[in-house]
Design a protein around this motif. Structure first.
Motif, PDB file in Angstrom:
ATOM      1  N   GLY A  12      -4.955   6.706   0.143  1.00 20.28           N
ATOM      2  CA  GLY A  12      -3.925   5.947   0.817  1.00 20.28           C
ATOM      3  C   GLY A  12      -3.893   6.308   2.282  1.00 20.28           C
ATOM      4  O   GLY A  12      -4.567   7.234   2.720  1.00 20.28           O
ATOM      5  N   ASP A  26       6.216   2.458   7.523  1.00 18.33           N
ATOM      6  CA  ASP A  26       6.659   1.523   6.502  1.00 18.33           C
ATOM      7  C   ASP A  26       7.943   0.839   6.966  1.00 18.33           C
ATOM      8  O   ASP A  26       8.785   1.454   7.634  1.00 18.33           O
ATOM      9  CB  ASP A  26       6.937   2.260   5.186  1.00 18.33           C
ATOM     10  N   ASP A  68       5.959  -3.729  -2.203  1.00 14.73           N
ATOM     11  CA  ASP A  68       4.539  -3.351  -2.062  1.00 14.73           C
ATOM     12  C   ASP A  68       4.381  -1.849  -1.850  1.00 14.73           C
ATOM     13  O   ASP A  68       3.404  -1.254  -2.299  1.00 14.73           O
ATOM     14  CB  ASP A  68       3.884  -4.096  -0.896  1.00 14.73           C
ATOM     15  N   GLN A  69       5.339  -1.223  -1.161  1.00 13.37           N
ATOM     16  CA  GLN A  69       5.267   0.216  -0.902  1.00 13.37           C
ATOM     17  C   GLN A  69       5.336   1.033  -2.189  1.00 13.37           C
ATOM     18  O   GLN A  69       4.803   2.139  -2.258  1.00 13.37           O
ATOM     19  CB  GLN A  69       6.415   0.648   0.016  1.00 13.37           C
ATOM     20  N   ARG A  70       5.981   0.484  -3.222  1.00 15.71           N
ATOM     21  CA  ARG A  70       6.148   1.212  -4.490  1.00 15.71           C
ATOM     22  C   ARG A  70       4.968   1.037  -5.441  1.00 15.71           C
ATOM     23  O   ARG A  70       4.874   1.754  -6.436  1.00 15.71           O
ATOM     24  CB  ARG A  70       7.432   0.749  -5.175  1.00 15.71           C
ATOM     25  N   ARG A  71       4.095   0.086  -5.181  1.00 18.57           N
ATOM     26  CA  ARG A  71       2.973  -0.181  -6.092  1.00 18.57           C
ATOM     27  C   ARG A  71       1.937   0.928  -6.025  1.00 18.57           C
ATOM     28  O   ARG A  71       1.618   1.442  -4.959  1.00 18.57           O
ATOM     29  CB  ARG A  71       2.313  -1.506  -5.727  1.00 18.57           C
ATOM     30  N   ARG A  72       1.402   1.289  -7.190  1.00 23.95           N
ATOM     31  CA  ARG A  72       0.341   2.287  -7.261  1.00 23.95           C
ATOM     32  C   ARG A  72      -0.788   1.759  -8.106  1.00 23.95           C
ATOM     33  O   ARG A  72      -0.527   1.301  -9.214  1.00 23.95           O
ATOM     34  CB  ARG A  72       0.863   3.611  -7.840  1.00 23.95           C
ATOM     35  N   ARG A  74      -1.569   1.650  -4.157  1.00 25.40           N
ATOM     36  CA  ARG A  74      -1.074   0.777  -3.101  1.00 25.40           C
ATOM     37  C   ARG A  74      -2.239   0.006  -2.505  1.00 25.40           C
ATOM     38  O   ARG A  74      -3.263   0.581  -2.168  1.00 25.40           O
ATOM     39  CB  ARG A  74      -0.376   1.600  -2.023  1.00 25.40           C
ATOM     40  N   TYR A  77      -0.482  -2.528   3.069  1.00 23.22           N
ATOM     41  CA  TYR A  77       0.193  -1.696   4.065  1.00 23.22           C
ATOM     42  C   TYR A  77       0.728  -2.609   5.158  1.00 23.22           C
ATOM     43  O   TYR A  77       0.080  -2.814   6.181  1.00 23.22           O
ATOM     44  CB  TYR A  77      -0.774  -0.661   4.654  1.00 23.22           C
ATOM     45  N   SER A  96      -4.502  -5.010   4.082  1.00 23.68           N
ATOM     46  CA  SER A  96      -4.493  -5.126   2.626  1.00 23.68           C
ATOM     47  C   SER A  96      -5.901  -4.947   2.094  1.00 23.68           C
ATOM     48  O   SER A  96      -6.867  -5.413   2.706  1.00 23.68           O
ATOM     49  CB  SER A  96      -3.989  -6.507   2.199  1.00 23.68           C
TER      50      SER A  96
END
Length: 192
Positions: A12, A26, A68-72, A74, A77, A96
């Motif tokens: 990341g 962010d 989107d910040q919480r997706r893993r 990620r 950006y 992205s």
């Protein structure tokens, strides 16, 4: 020069990203008003696939960035562009991962018109290229713009991207078919 505080992880992007004049971070829930200040403007949205935004659309955009910040892992950006020493959001820049297997990323940026013409978009975009290649391990990053958006094309050229294509009526945006340019840069070109 881009100031990095952490070693690359290839998992990341280490945030925030600091450049000589900017902090890319962010988005936060409290950024909605600053985002709406530029996203609601006709002169900003003219060449975009969105806008001009209503207050609700700007709030929903920020909520989407937060999701989107919480997706893993990620893959998106979307970052707030702030001036060092200020904190006000003056625009956004995004990177992205569009194809992880082929290590392909997509770059974008937008600024409030009060900050056009000062090299801010290029500085933010260059920082994201650096993070994409060094930290995400991307091989190729692309960006596109409406062919009438000469300023955006100049930004891409200034940061070393090469125009690879001109597409006629490639996107239907805001009730109109748009022609666009595609730009790209390879890791080896950027890092050399």
């Amino acid at each position: 020069m881009i100031l990095r505080k952490r070693a690359p992880t290839h998992r990341g992007i280490a945030l925030p990203i600091e450049t000589p004049r900017l902090v890319l971070r962010d988005f936060r829930a409290g950024d909605v008003e600053d985002v709406h200040a530029y996203a609601s403007r006709e002169d900003v949205a003219r060449y975009m696939i969105w806008g001009p935004n209503t207050p609700t659309q700007s709030r929903e955009a920020v909520e989407g960035f937060l999701e989107d910040q919480r997706r893993r892992p990620r893959i998106a950006y979307d970052l707030a562009i702030t001036l060092k020493g200020g904190g006000e959001v003056v625009g956004g820049a995004g990177l992205s991962i569009v194809d992880r297997a082929n290590r392909l990323g997509d770059l974008g940026y937008v600024l409030h018109p009060d900050f056009w013409g000062f090299g801010i978009a290029a500085e933010a975009a260059r920082a994201l290229l650096d993070a994409g290649f060094r930290e995400l391990g991307l091989r190729r990053i692309v960006a596109s713009c409406d062919q009438r958006n000469k300023a955006s094309a100049r930004v891409m050229e200034r940061i070393g991207m090469r125009r690879e294509g001109a597409f006629r009526q490639s996107k239907f945006i805001q009730g109109d078919w748009r022609d666009e340019y595609l730009y790209a840069i390879l890791a080896e070109e950027f890092l050399s």
